[in-house]
Write a protein that holds these residues in place. Structure first.
Motif, PDB file in Angstrom:
ATOM      1  N   LEU A 196      17.913  34.277 -18.702  1.00  0.00           N
ATOM      2  CA  LEU A 196      18.066  34.491 -17.258  1.00  0.00           C
ATOM      3  C   LEU A 196      18.703  35.855 -17.067  1.00  0.00           C
ATOM      4  CD1 LEU A 196      18.497  31.251 -17.819  1.00  0.00           C
ATOM      5  CD2 LEU A 196      19.043  31.240 -15.407  1.00  0.00           C
ATOM      6  N   HIS A 197      18.016  36.743 -16.372  1.00  0.00           N
ATOM      7  CA  HIS A 197      18.481  38.108 -16.188  1.00  0.00           C
ATOM      8  C   HIS A 197      19.322  38.220 -14.919  1.00  0.00           C
ATOM      9  CE1 HIS A 197      15.922  39.995 -19.351  1.00  0.00           C
ATOM     10  NE2 HIS A 197      15.156  38.939 -19.096  1.00  0.00           N
ATOM     11  N   GLY A 198      20.378  39.008 -15.013  1.00  0.00           N
ATOM     12  CA  GLY A 198      21.212  39.257 -13.857  1.00  0.00           C
ATOM     13  C   GLY A 198      22.385  38.299 -13.755  1.00  0.00           C
ATOM     14  N   PRO A 199      23.290  38.560 -12.805  1.00  0.00           N
ATOM     15  CA  PRO A 199      24.500  37.746 -12.667  1.00  0.00           C
ATOM     16  C   PRO A 199      24.191  36.297 -12.301  1.00  0.00           C
ATOM     17  CG  PRO A 199      24.731  39.830 -11.497  1.00  0.00           C
ATOM     18  CD  PRO A 199      23.289  39.718 -11.889  1.00  0.00           C
ATOM     19  N   ASN A 200      24.927  35.387 -12.935  1.00  0.00           N
ATOM     20  CA  ASN A 200      24.871  33.954 -12.621  1.00  0.00           C
ATOM     21  C   ASN A 200      26.303  33.424 -12.550  1.00  0.00           C
ATOM     22  OD1 ASN A 200      21.817  32.893 -12.992  1.00  0.00           O
ATOM     23  ND2 ASN A 200      22.238  34.557 -14.422  1.00  0.00           N
ATOM     24  N   PRO A 201      27.119  33.956 -11.624  1.00  0.00           N
ATOM     25  CA  PRO A 201      28.551  33.657 -11.648  1.00  0.00           C
ATOM     26  C   PRO A 201      28.927  32.260 -11.168  1.00  0.00           C
ATOM     27  CG  PRO A 201      28.023  35.022  -9.756  1.00  0.00           C
ATOM     28  CD  PRO A 201      26.767  34.926 -10.568  1.00  0.00           C
ATOM     29  N   VAL A 202      28.126  31.645 -10.304  1.00  0.00           N
ATOM     30  CA  VAL A 202      28.537  30.363  -9.735  1.00  0.00           C
ATOM     31  C   VAL A 202      28.534  29.263 -10.788  1.00  0.00           C
ATOM     32  CG1 VAL A 202      27.927  28.567  -8.067  1.00  0.00           C
ATOM     33  CG2 VAL A 202      27.848  30.969  -7.392  1.00  0.00           C
ATOM     34  N   LEU A 203      27.476  29.180 -11.551  1.00  0.00           N
ATOM     35  CA  LEU A 203      27.380  28.118 -12.553  1.00  0.00           C
ATOM     36  C   LEU A 203      28.033  28.484 -13.873  1.00  0.00           C
ATOM     37  CD1 LEU A 203      23.719  26.932 -11.882  1.00  0.00           C
ATOM     38  CD2 LEU A 203      25.842  25.870 -11.123  1.00  0.00           C
ATOM     39  N   TYR A 204      28.165  29.776 -14.153  1.00  0.00           N
ATOM     40  CA  TYR A 204      28.723  30.221 -15.427  1.00  0.00           C
ATOM     41  C   TYR A 204      30.121  30.789 -15.327  1.00  0.00           C
ATOM     42  CZ  TYR A 204      24.798  29.627 -18.530  1.00  0.00           C
ATOM     43  OH  TYR A 204      23.830  29.096 -19.319  1.00  0.00           O
ATOM     44  N   GLY A 205      30.451  31.427 -14.224  1.00  0.00           N
ATOM     45  CA  GLY A 205      31.788  31.952 -14.058  1.00  0.00           C
ATOM     46  C   GLY A 205      32.044  33.237 -14.806  1.00  0.00           C
TER      47      GLY A 205
ATOM     48  N   TYR B 147      40.327  27.628 -14.945  1.00  0.00           N
ATOM     49  CA  TYR B 147      40.010  26.481 -14.104  1.00  0.00           C
ATOM     50  C   TYR B 147      39.073  26.967 -13.009  1.00  0.00           C
ATOM     51  CZ  TYR B 147      44.568  25.075 -16.096  1.00  0.00           C
ATOM     52  OH  TYR B 147      45.618  24.817 -16.938  1.00  0.00           O
ATOM     53  N   ALA B 148      38.083  26.166 -12.670  1.00  0.00           N
ATOM     54  CA  ALA B 148      37.139  26.610 -11.639  1.00  0.00           C
ATOM     55  C   ALA B 148      36.580  25.423 -10.864  1.00  0.00           C
ATOM     56  CB  ALA B 148      35.996  27.397 -12.262  1.00  0.00           C
ATOM     57  N   LEU B 149      36.407  25.633  -9.565  1.00  0.00           N
ATOM     58  CA  LEU B 149      35.666  24.730  -8.696  1.00  0.00           C
ATOM     59  C   LEU B 149      34.435  25.467  -8.197  1.00  0.00           C
ATOM     60  CD1 LEU B 149      38.588  23.274  -6.557  1.00  0.00           C
ATOM     61  CD2 LEU B 149      37.299  22.055  -8.313  1.00  0.00           C
TER      62      LEU B 149
ATOM     63  N   LEU C 234      15.940  28.323   0.087  1.00  0.00           N
ATOM     64  CA  LEU C 234      17.151  29.126   0.119  1.00  0.00           C
ATOM     65  C   LEU C 234      18.151  28.548  -0.874  1.00  0.00           C
ATOM     66  CD1 LEU C 234      17.617  29.457   3.993  1.00  0.00           C
ATOM     67  CD2 LEU C 234      16.710  31.203   2.448  1.00  0.00           C
ATOM     68  N   VAL C 235      18.927  29.423  -1.510  1.00  0.00           N
ATOM     69  CA  VAL C 235      19.975  28.975  -2.420  1.00  0.00           C
ATOM     70  C   VAL C 235      21.281  29.651  -2.026  1.00  0.00           C
ATOM     71  CG1 VAL C 235      18.396  28.550  -4.334  1.00  0.00           C
ATOM     72  CG2 VAL C 235      19.477  30.784  -4.127  1.00  0.00           C
ATOM     73  N   ALA C 236      22.362  28.918  -2.192  1.00  0.00           N
ATOM     74  CA  ALA C 236      23.680  29.451  -1.893  1.00  0.00           C
ATOM     75  C   ALA C 236      24.685  28.747  -2.780  1.00  0.00           C
ATOM     76  CB  ALA C 236      24.034  29.258  -0.422  1.00  0.00           C
ATOM     77  N   GLY C 237      25.669  29.512  -3.236  1.00  0.00           N
ATOM     78  CA  GLY C 237      26.683  28.916  -4.082  1.00  0.00           C
ATOM     79  C   GLY C 237      27.954  29.738  -4.068  1.00  0.00           C
ATOM     80  N   ALA C 238      29.070  29.089  -4.381  1.00  0.00           N
ATOM     81  CA  ALA C 238      30.358  29.771  -4.429  1.00  0.00           C
ATOM     82  C   ALA C 238      31.192  29.168  -5.555  1.00  0.00           C
ATOM     83  CB  ALA C 238      31.083  29.652  -3.096  1.00  0.00           C
ATOM     84  N   ARG C 239      32.087  29.999  -6.095  1.00  0.00           N
ATOM     85  CA  ARG C 239      32.939  29.556  -7.203  1.00  0.00           C
ATOM     86  C   ARG C 239      34.332  30.172  -7.017  1.00  0.00           C
ATOM     87  NH1 ARG C 239      31.574  27.957 -12.599  1.00  0.00           N
ATOM     88  NH2 ARG C 239      33.319  28.195 -14.061  1.00  0.00           N
ATOM     89  N   LEU C 240      35.351  29.362  -7.176  1.00  0.00           N
ATOM     90  CA  LEU C 240      36.733  29.818  -7.166  1.00  0.00           C
ATOM     91  C   LEU C 240      37.302  29.575  -8.554  1.00  0.00           C
ATOM     92  CD1 LEU C 240      39.191  30.914  -5.611  1.00  0.00           C
ATOM     93  CD2 LEU C 240      39.776  28.518  -5.075  1.00  0.00           C
ATOM     94  N   GLU C 241      37.753  30.649  -9.203  1.00  0.00           N
ATOM     95  CA  GLU C 241      38.201  30.544 -10.589  1.00  0.00           C
ATOM     96  C   GLU C 241      39.605  31.120 -10.736  1.00  0.00           C
ATOM     97  OE1 GLU C 241      36.264  30.922 -15.014  1.00  0.00           O
ATOM     98  OE2 GLU C 241      35.220  31.763 -13.291  1.00  0.00           O
TER      99      GLU C 241
ATOM    100  N   HIS D  78      32.627  38.588 -11.717  1.00  0.00           N
ATOM    101  CA  HIS D  78      33.829  39.147 -12.335  1.00  0.00           C
ATOM    102  C   HIS D  78      33.801  38.895 -13.837  1.00  0.00           C
ATOM    103  CE1 HIS D  78      35.263  34.952 -12.413  1.00  0.00           C
ATOM    104  NE2 HIS D  78      36.115  35.365 -13.348  1.00  0.00           N
ATOM    105  N   ARG D  79      34.652  39.641 -14.556  1.00  0.00           N
ATOM    106  CA  ARG D  79      34.884  39.405 -15.986  1.00  0.00           C
ATOM    107  C   ARG D  79      36.326  39.748 -16.337  1.00  0.00           C
ATOM    108  NH1 ARG D  79      35.264  41.616 -21.280  1.00  0.00           N
ATOM    109  NH2 ARG D  79      35.301  43.783 -20.557  1.00  0.00           N
ATOM    110  N   SER D  80      36.985  38.842 -17.071  1.00  0.00           N
ATOM    111  CA  SER D  80      38.331  39.103 -17.573  1.00  0.00           C
ATOM    112  C   SER D  80      38.240  39.836 -18.900  1.00  0.00           C
ATOM    113  CB  SER D  80      39.093  37.789 -17.757  1.00  0.00           C
ATOM    114  OG  SER D  80      39.221  37.101 -16.529  1.00  0.00           O
ATOM    115  N   ALA D  81      39.269  40.613 -19.206  1.00  0.00           N
ATOM    116  CA  ALA D  81      39.289  41.397 -20.442  1.00  0.00           C
ATOM    117  C   ALA D  81      39.410  40.495 -21.663  1.00  0.00           C
ATOM    118  CB  ALA D  81      40.463  42.373 -20.414  1.00  0.00           C
ATOM    119  N   PHE D  82      38.850  40.952 -22.792  1.00  0.00           N
ATOM    120  CA  PHE D  82      39.132  40.310 -24.066  1.00  0.00           C
ATOM    121  C   PHE D  82      40.636  40.378 -24.329  1.00  0.00           C
ATOM    122  CE2 PHE D  82      34.707  41.782 -25.195  1.00  0.00           C
ATOM    123  CZ  PHE D  82      34.150  40.515 -25.247  1.00  0.00           C
ATOM    124  N   CYS D  83      41.135  39.443 -25.139  1.00  0.00           N
ATOM    125  CA  CYS D  83      42.572  39.460 -25.413  1.00  0.00           C
ATOM    126  C   CYS D  83      42.989  40.736 -26.143  1.00  0.00           C
ATOM    127  CB  CYS D  83      42.964  38.221 -26.218  1.00  0.00           C
ATOM    128  SG  CYS D  83      42.276  38.088 -27.880  1.00  0.00           S
TER     129      CYS D  83
END
Length: 607
Positions: A107-116, A332-334, A348-355, A401-406
């Motif tokens: 799957l090409h491109g951002p998929n943040p809602v289901l993957y985070g 943690y994510a909803l 139509l598709v719509a989605g949101a994620r709070l992480e 978004h993406r968090s840094a590696f440790c």
């Protein structure tokens, strides 16, 4: 109708996904020219694959104008288990023997809602499980250049009366490597069992084990690369890894068209690297725990087809180096995702994620802070229009978004944690399958990112991980076309162009290093008769700046063209017996699969 498992979270047909999607299964995965999942993707898909020293344990996947550490923006899944690590080590693609794959989805491109966190450039999802109960056993043997040998054993079956099926596999590979001191050996085992219930529910348990050893020849100077590319810089460095993983997933029918999915797992990796060249010995453990629950409702709303998903994700990562710093990350994510069919042809598709991401360093000296708490909100909005059978057009906008590696966070100039990368993207395209033989497609995309993380050697005294001082932007176009006639011939063409650069700051107007502006490939096959197929392919990569050259001050690495040929024989007199022969880098092109400013890792020659 072919079904695309969208991040193993929503069973959704490819035609209904508002994104560029590639699905490979069946005989496509039997390609004689591909020895593993990394090589398969490099020949078939519109992604960039790097394999340092030709070692499959160092293979990584990047896409969409991401160069250095591009694998940090691609999610890799094996039967739903995320293989991405909390540190800067690449996802271990050798845990996915191609001989065991039933389906490969890109799957090409951002998929943040289901993957985070980190699902920016795309997702690669590999499925090994089978739903049928037919018993089958397969043994594959291979040999090649540089004393390369391997074997794969796979068996599956089940009891239909008891609604239980199983699969198990073992994969072994060893090689002396193209370069001196680049040998590797690895053992990988997978097993799974699944219990089905009459109403469509199921519960499954899967396990994995791997043990690997490999040598580290190091990087060469420019002169060594050009005149002695098979030599080693170091003759005593080596590394070892072993680990195991256990996961469980279930799907429970709650009512008509209502489901509850619960899955989770645990993995444990041990890694050790001995650098006699620098008299250092590094060993550490990486452990992660994950849990997810999702509610799926497929009931119509006011008589209109609707698919709604809501869920909760949790993941805990632990990086532990005995006697040295330790890192813990909690996520943690909803999330909620909905597909609403306005008409039979338009949805139509719509989605949101709070992480929420909590990072915590302990036993670490020299840091100005040891903990950070980040809240990130992502979304997706899209539309899919299907005016004709086989024709899909789509549009999608996303925030990610993406968090840094440790180990990115632990090596900054001021000792403070890096900000998470954030950005927005826009995708639009179409794909048309017509006349049962032809496929054409086009996808245009653009993204703008803030605080992109990179290692900058120009930041004195010796370089640090930093957030980009200003935005980075990427604009690109992917195009593909294919034709296939069973037992006659096939041809596929793919091409991608991207402009990736800095939009402000000290590097304003410069290109992002180690990103080819253009890449293209052609693969073709012809059946001489029903038992024998011959084929070949060409791959082109344009020039690029070496890794770390954000100032664009060094000479570009020259572009290159690679050719491959193959033959495939499946005799009619022996059911199940197959032979294949592949010749890679036909003209022995000398190029670098990975290079930085002043150092080079030669890619494999003819093999």
């Amino acid at each position: 109708e072919s079904v695309t498992v969208y991040a193993t979270r929503i069973d959704q047909t490819k035609e209904r996904v508002p994104a560029q999607v590639e699905v490979y299964s069946g005989k496509e995965l039997d390609s004689p020219a591909c020895g593993g999942i990394a090589e398969f993707l490099s020949r078939k898909s519109l992604v960039d694959v790097h394999s340092m020293n030709g070692n499959p344990l160092f293979s990584s996947v990047a896409s969409r104008g991401f160069g250095q550490n591009g694998f940090a923006r691609m999610k890799i899944l094996l039967d739903g288990e995320e293989l991405n690590n909390v540190d800067m080590s690449e996802p271990n693609l050798t845990r996915i023997p191609l001989d065991c794959a039933e389906r490969v989805e890109v799957l090409h491109g951002p998929n943040p809602v289901l993957y985070g966190d980190g699902a920016i450039a795309g997702v690669v999802n590999v499925t090994t499980r089978r739903e049928d109960y037919a018993e089958a056993t397969r043994l594959a043997l291979k040999a090649g250049s540089w004393n390369t040998f391997g074997a794969n054993f796979r068996t599956k079956g089940g009891d239909e009366e008891r609604a239980v099926n199983y699969n198990a596999s073992y994969d072994y590979a060893e090689s002396d490597g193209f370069r001196d001191r680049s040998a590797y050996r690895m053992h990988t085992a997978n097993a799974g069992v699944r219990r089905h219930f009459g109403n469509g529910s199921h519960i499954a348990l899967r396990s994995n084990y791997q043990n690997a050893f490999y040598e580290l020849p190091g990087a060469l100077s420019y002169g060594e690369w050009k005149n002695s590319r098979r030599s080693a810089a170091y003759y005593g460095d080596w590394a070892r890894l072993h680990g195991w993983a256990l996961s469980i997933d279930s799907k429970i029918k709650m009512a008509e068209d209502r489901w509850l999915c619960i899955d989770g797992g645990f993995s444990d990796q041990y890694r050790r690297a001995v650098y006699k060249s620098s008299r250092s010995d590094l060993e550490y453990f990486i452990r992660n725990y994950r849990f997810s629950t999702r509610y799926l409702d497929e009931n119509a709303v006011c008589g209109i087809e609707n698919r709604f998903t809501a869920g909760f994700d949790f993941r805990y990562d632990d990086y532990d180096a005995p006697g040295a710093p330790r890192f813990d990350r909690y996520r943690y994510a909803l999330f909620a995702y909905d597909e609403f069919s306005v008409t039979e042809k338009f949805s139509l598709v719509a989605g949101a994620r709070l992480e929420f991401i909590e990072n915590d360093w302990s036993r670490s000296s020299g840091l100005a802070e040891s903990r950070s708490d980040d809240w990130e909100g992502d979304f997706e909005l899209g539309a899919v229009y299907r005016p004709l059978d086989g024709l899909k057009s789509y549009f999608k906008v996303a925030r990610f978004h993406r968090s840094a590696f440790c180990d990115e966070m632990n090596y900054t100039r001021d000792g403070k944690f890096l900000k998470p990368e954030t950005g927005y993207s826009l995708d639009a395209g179409f794909e048309w399958n017509f006349a049962d033989e032809f496929t054409v497609g086009l996808n245009a995309y653009a993204s703008l990112m803030k605080d992109e993380i990179f290692f900058d050697p120009a930041v004195l005294p010796w370089g640090y991980n930093v957030n980009s001082p200003d935005d980075t932007r990427r604009v690109g176009l992917d195009a593909w076309a294919s034709w296939e006639r069973e037992k006659t011939a096939d041809i596929s063409i793919r091409c991608g162009v991207v402009d990736a650069g800095f939009a402000g700051g000290m590097y304003d107007g410069n290109d992002v290093p180690y990103v080819p502006n253009c890449r293209a490939g052609v693969n073709a096959g012809y059946w001489l008769w029903d038992e024998v197929k011959i084929g070949g392919g060409m791959s082109f990569f344009s020039s690029r700046y070496p890794s770390g050259d954000y100032a664009n001050a060094a000479d570009k690495l020259k572009g290159y063209v690679l050719f491959d040929v193959s033959a495939y024989y499946e005799p009619c007199w022996a059911k199940g017996l197959k032979f294949s022969l592949a010749l890679s880098n036909l003209f022995d092109r000398n190029y670098c699969d990975w290079a930085g400013v002043g150092y080079y890792y030669p890619a494999c020659g003819r093999s």
